[in-house]
Every structure is written in structure tokens, then in C-alpha cells.
Design a protein around this motif. Structure first.
Motif, PDB file in Angstrom:
ATOM      1  N   ASP A  47       0.867  -1.179   0.000  1.00  0.00           N
ATOM      2  CA  ASP A  47       0.000   0.000   0.000  1.00  0.00           C
ATOM      3  C   ASP A  47       0.900   1.223   0.000  1.00  0.00           C
ATOM      4  OD1 ASP A  47      -1.738   2.062   0.413  1.00  0.00           O
ATOM      5  OD2 ASP A  47      -2.634   1.252   2.243  1.00  0.00           O
ATOM      6  N   ILE A  48       0.978   1.914  -1.141  1.00  0.00           N
ATOM      7  CA  ILE A  48       1.925   3.029  -1.251  1.00  0.00           C
ATOM      8  C   ILE A  48       1.483   4.265  -0.482  1.00  0.00           C
ATOM      9  CG2 ILE A  48       2.810   2.197  -3.456  1.00  0.00           C
ATOM     10  CD1 ILE A  48       1.209   4.390  -4.846  1.00  0.00           C
ATOM     11  N   GLU A  49       0.275   4.252   0.089  1.00  0.00           N
ATOM     12  CA  GLU A  49      -0.155   5.345   0.963  1.00  0.00           C
ATOM     13  C   GLU A  49       0.113   5.038   2.434  1.00  0.00           C
ATOM     14  OE1 GLU A  49      -4.056   6.983   0.065  1.00  0.00           O
ATOM     15  OE2 GLU A  49      -3.953   6.079  -1.936  1.00  0.00           O
ATOM     16  N   ASP A  50       0.617   3.856   2.726  1.00  0.00           N
ATOM     17  CA  ASP A  50       0.975   3.462   4.085  1.00  0.00           C
ATOM     18  C   ASP A  50       2.416   3.881   4.325  1.00  0.00           C
ATOM     19  OD1 ASP A  50       1.760   2.182   6.424  1.00  0.00           O
ATOM     20  OD2 ASP A  50       0.562   0.391   6.040  1.00  0.00           O
ATOM     21  N   ALA A  51       2.606   5.040   4.953  1.00  0.00           N
ATOM     22  CA  ALA A  51       3.943   5.613   5.109  1.00  0.00           C
ATOM     23  C   ALA A  51       4.879   4.685   5.869  1.00  0.00           C
ATOM     24  CB  ALA A  51       3.846   6.968   5.808  1.00  0.00           C
ATOM     25  N   SER A  52       4.380   4.042   6.909  1.00  0.00           N
ATOM     26  CA  SER A  52       5.228   3.147   7.697  1.00  0.00           C
ATOM     27  C   SER A  52       5.703   1.964   6.874  1.00  0.00           C
ATOM     28  CB  SER A  52       4.463   2.652   8.932  1.00  0.00           C
ATOM     29  OG  SER A  52       4.114   3.727   9.770  1.00  0.00           O
ATOM     30  N   ARG A  53       4.795   1.387   6.094  1.00  0.00           N
ATOM     31  CA  ARG A  53       5.132   0.233   5.272  1.00  0.00           C
ATOM     32  C   ARG A  53       6.118   0.613   4.181  1.00  0.00           C
ATOM     33  NH1 ARG A  53       6.589  -4.650   4.590  1.00  0.00           N
ATOM     34  NH2 ARG A  53       5.745  -5.759   2.795  1.00  0.00           N
ATOM     35  N   VAL A  54       5.913   1.755   3.537  1.00  0.00           N
ATOM     36  CA  VAL A  54       6.832   2.203   2.491  1.00  0.00           C
ATOM     37  C   VAL A  54       8.223   2.428   3.073  1.00  0.00           C
ATOM     38  CG1 VAL A  54       7.370   4.057   0.868  1.00  0.00           C
ATOM     39  CG2 VAL A  54       5.024   3.207   1.044  1.00  0.00           C
ATOM     40  N   ALA A  55       8.282   3.072   4.233  1.00  0.00           N
ATOM     41  CA  ALA A  55       9.578   3.328   4.873  1.00  0.00           C
ATOM     42  C   ALA A  55      10.273   2.019   5.233  1.00  0.00           C
ATOM     43  CB  ALA A  55       9.379   4.197   6.108  1.00  0.00           C
ATOM     44  N   ALA A  56       9.507   1.037   5.709  1.00  0.00           N
ATOM     45  CA  ALA A  56      10.090  -0.254   6.081  1.00  0.00           C
ATOM     46  C   ALA A  56      10.684  -0.964   4.867  1.00  0.00           C
ATOM     47  CB  ALA A  56       9.032  -1.128   6.753  1.00  0.00           C
ATOM     48  N   VAL A  57       9.970  -0.931   3.744  1.00  0.00           N
ATOM     49  CA  VAL A  57      10.475  -1.558   2.516  1.00  0.00           C
ATOM     50  C   VAL A  57      11.724  -0.837   2.030  1.00  0.00           C
ATOM     51  CG1 VAL A  57       9.957  -1.971   0.078  1.00  0.00           C
ATOM     52  CG2 VAL A  57       8.241  -2.500   1.820  1.00  0.00           C
TER      53      VAL A  57
END
Length: 417
Positions: A47-57
Motif C-alpha cells: 500500500d503506497i499510501e501506508d507511510a510506515s510500510r513504504v519506509a520499512a520496505v
């Protein structure tokens, strides 16, 4: 460099294509990507709007630079989180992204900075908005005050059409709108790399928003584009910088929300005088396809310089060329359309520095390319003249075997003989 591009449309495929030409790029990930990016980059489902997930990747994959394609992740604060995690990102903060996230915010900036734009009013309730339409009459422009993927605008030629647009906007609770006078003239897109109050003009384009030939039918996300825009002469460009871009950047900096990234100004030009229609805080689609076709590998250098705070050192090396693209859309778009039809003939088409078919709404399934969206492909070409680019692009479009698709036959009509 390890690079992550967020998005899955034609814009992101074009960005990925340009980035891949630069020897700096060691590894490229596009999330979520599409059938076209799958051939040149690794996919990542998130989910590219999930800031935490994008940062983790980004941290896990040791990403050196993140390029944000669409506006929604920017408004959601993805760039803020990446910067907080020490990841270099090309794109503005959520506060600065309000230049696209809220029409009323942008109008307030324009008023404060004396930027020429249309007279306007904002409404949170339907009744006063309807009264305003009765008072000022038509033609008038009704805009949703929020993100609408480039389609939340109604250019109402009659008061009845304006009232219908308001009814649609306020059908759900919590709606709001901006109502503007209708500007006249010739529309153009102006792209500027920005870092605080430093600004570097990147390029110009003109797109075709209407669904059908002759600029008829409903607004879409864009049915084709070409670059450069003849109406953006050196004089008009200089006025746009002095009267629109620089005052906006100064006001944003004064408010403590400096803008960094690509600022896309939609302009209306009449008698050599530009006025601002609206701002976007990312590359346009399909304008990105023609800009990337012309920029090539240097696109990465420019975006990296902007993201790393080195924009004052950057220079754009333009060739004396032109690019034009034609969008192939599903029959019925922007209304209801079917998904899952098979597209043939793509493998036989050239994939070169002057001719490319960029994917948008596509997916690969058992070796076949399937249409999964409304705007599906963008046949794009570059030439020494706009006519040459036009002929190459239409040759590509006509060679694609997709009975369920359609495209406009008049892209570039304003600039062609």
C-alpha cells in the motif's frame, strides 16, 4: 543506486524507463507497478499510501532514492516519513502537497502572493453553492475541493450543468467544492523542479483531457499529450516564473512549508498573459510520458539533485526535439468499462529511445497482457518535429491488436498544421 518508484500507471512506467537508461541505476523496484514495469524492474506489492510500510520496505531493500509518482501518497505524508527515516525522497511534504490536496488552500496561496488566477469561492454546503451559481451564472467551473485523480472538475457551460455537478459533489456527506470563473485562452502544462525558493523550469506540454475527438465528451485523466507546448514561448515562460511560480514558492517558504519536488502548474494563456488554473505536486499523466521520452537518462540526475538539495547545480540539457503520446483506453472510459480483455501485438513493437508503448492499466497473466484499467497504454514517440513524433506515435497505436480499446485520432491538433 537502488531506486524505488511508487505507483503503477503510465507515468511510473515512463519514469522507470528513463531511470533504467542511467548507469547510476543498479536496481529498480516499482510498487505496485504494472505489466510494462515488470519487464524492467522488480515489483513490490504494498500500500503506497501506508507511510510506515513504504519506509520499512525502503530500509529493508537499502533504497538510496524514492521517486513518488502519484499525489495520494504525498498528501498522506509518505515523503515526511521517509525523510524522518533518513531515506532520500523526491516529493514534497504533506503540508506542501496541499497545493494539490486542497483547491481552497491553493487559492489562498494565490491571494496572498498576488498570483493571477480565476475568481473563486469555496462552499461546504450545497444550498449556498447553488445560490452562488444562480447569482453569477454560467459558464462556470465546479471543482471538488480534494483529490479526484484529475477528474473532479466540471466545466459547466450552463447553470443547469453547474447545479447537476453540485448535486453530484454533495451527494455524500462531508463534501466541499470550489467554484471558479471560467478562464479563456489556451491551456498548457508547465513543470518546474523546486527546492524551497530555488526553481528550475523542466519543460512544457499540452494534454487533451476530453474523451473524444474535437475535445468533446467528458473530462478524463488525459487522452494524449505533446511536448514542448508552442504557446509557452520564452516570454510566456518568463512571465509564468515571475508572476506565478516564484511568488508561490516564496509564500510557501514564508509559511514554513517550503515546496520540494516537481511543481506542475496548469496554466491558461490569453494574449500572452498566463493565469494559474491549478497546481499538481507530481508529474502529469500522460505529460510524464512525453517529458521522460525527451529527457531520457538525465531525468534521474535532475530528480536526484532536487531530492539531495543540489538543485542550484542542476541544468536541463534539452535536444531540439518533440514528443507526442496517444492514450489507448478501454471502450466506455471514463464511464463503465470491462476489465480482463487480452492485448496482442505488443511484443512486435519497437522499444527504443524514440518509440515506446508505456503501460498503465495492464497486468501479465500466463504470458498474456491483460487490460485492467481505464487508461491502459500510451503509445509515445519522439521526433525532430512534432509531425514526425505524431506519425510515429500513431503508427504504434494502430499496430496494437486490442479490439476492446480506442484512442483519439487528433492528439496535437492545436500545434499541427
Amino acid at each position: 543506486m537502488n531506486i524505488l518508484i511508487l505507483g503503477g500507471g503510465g507515468r511510473e512506467h515512463a519514469m522507470a524507463w528513463a531511470v533504467r537508461q542511467n548507469p547510476k541505476c543498479d536496481r529498480l523496484i516499482v510498487a505496485p507497478g504494472n505489466g510494462g514495469t515488470a519487464a524492467i524492474a522488480d515489483p513490490a506489492q504494498l500500500d503506497i499510501e501506508d507511510a510506515s510500510r513504504v519506509a520499512a520496505v525502503a530500509k529493508r531493500e537499502k533504497i538510496d532514492l524514492v521517486l513518488v509518482g502519484p499525489e495520494a501518497p504525498l498528501v498522506a505524508g509518505v515523503a515526511d516519513r521517509l525523510k524522518a527515516e533518513g531515506v532520500t525522497v523526491f516529493g514534497p511534504t504533506a503540508a506542501a502537497a496541499q497545493l494539490e490536496g486542497s483547491k481552497a488552500f491553493t487559492k489562498g496561496i494565490c491571494d496572498a502572493a498576488s498570483v493571477p488566477t480565476a475568481a473563486w469561492a469555496r462552499f461546504d454546503d450545497a444550498a449556498p453553492a447553488h445560490s452562488y451559481i444562480d447569482q453569477v451564472g454560467a459558464p462556470i467551473v465546479v471543482k471538488a475541493d480534494g483529490l479526484a485523480a484529475g477528474k473532479g472538475v466540471t466545466v459547466a457551460e450552463t447553470a443547469e450543468a453547474a447545479h447537476d455537478a453540485l448535486d453530484a459533489l454533495f451527494a455524500d456527506p462531508g463534501g466541499s467544492c470550489v467554484i471558479e470563473e471560467m478562464l479563456t485562452g489556451e491551456e498548457a502544462s508547465f513543470f518546474v523542479l523546486c527546492q524551497g525558493e530555488t526553481a528550475l523550469p523542466l519543460g512544457t506540454a499540452q494534454d487533451h483531457k476530453r474523451a473524444f475527438d474535437g475535445d468533446l465528451g467528458p473530462n478524463t485523466g488525459g487522452m494524449g499529450a505533446y511536448s514542448p507546448a508552442p504557446v509557452m514561448t520564452e516570454t510566456v515562460t518568463a512571465r509564468a516564473m515571475d508572476e506565478i511560480i516564484r511568488p508561490t514558492l516564496a509564500e510557501m517558504a514564508r509559511r514554513g512549508t517550503p515546496f520540494e519536488g516537481i511543481l506542475y502548474a496548469g496554466l491558461m494563456i490569453e494574449d500572452g498573459a498566463p493565469k494559474l488554473i491549478e497546481y499538481n505536486v507530481r508529474f502529469g499523466d500522460p505529460e510524464a510520458q512525453v517529458l521522460m521520452m525527451r529527457l531520457g537518462a538525465q531525468a534521474l540526475d535532475l530528480m536526484q539533485a532536487c531530492a539531495e538539495g543540489r538543485l542550484k547545480e542542476a541544468r536541463v540539457n534539452w535536444a531540439d526535439d518533440h514528443a507526442l503520446c496517444v492514450v489507448l483506453a478501454a471502450e466506455g472510459y471514463p464511464g463503465a468499462y470491462e476489465k480482463g480483455s487480452r492485448i496482442n501485438g505488443l511484443s512486435a513493437l519497437p522499444q527504443t529511445s524514440d518509440r515506446m508503448v508505456f503501460h498503465a492499466g495492464t497486468a501479465l497473466e500466463d504470458g498474456a497482457t491483460l487490460a485492467t484499467g481505464g487508461r491502459v497504454l500510451t503509445a509515445t514517440a519522439r521526433g525532430a518535429s512534432l509531425q514526425e513524433a505524431h506519425d510515429k506515435a500513431y503508427d504504434l497505436a494502430r499496430r496494437i491488436d486490442w479490439p476492446e480499446g480506442r484512442f483519439r485520432s487528433d492528439i496535437g491538433w492545436r500545434a499541427l498544421p
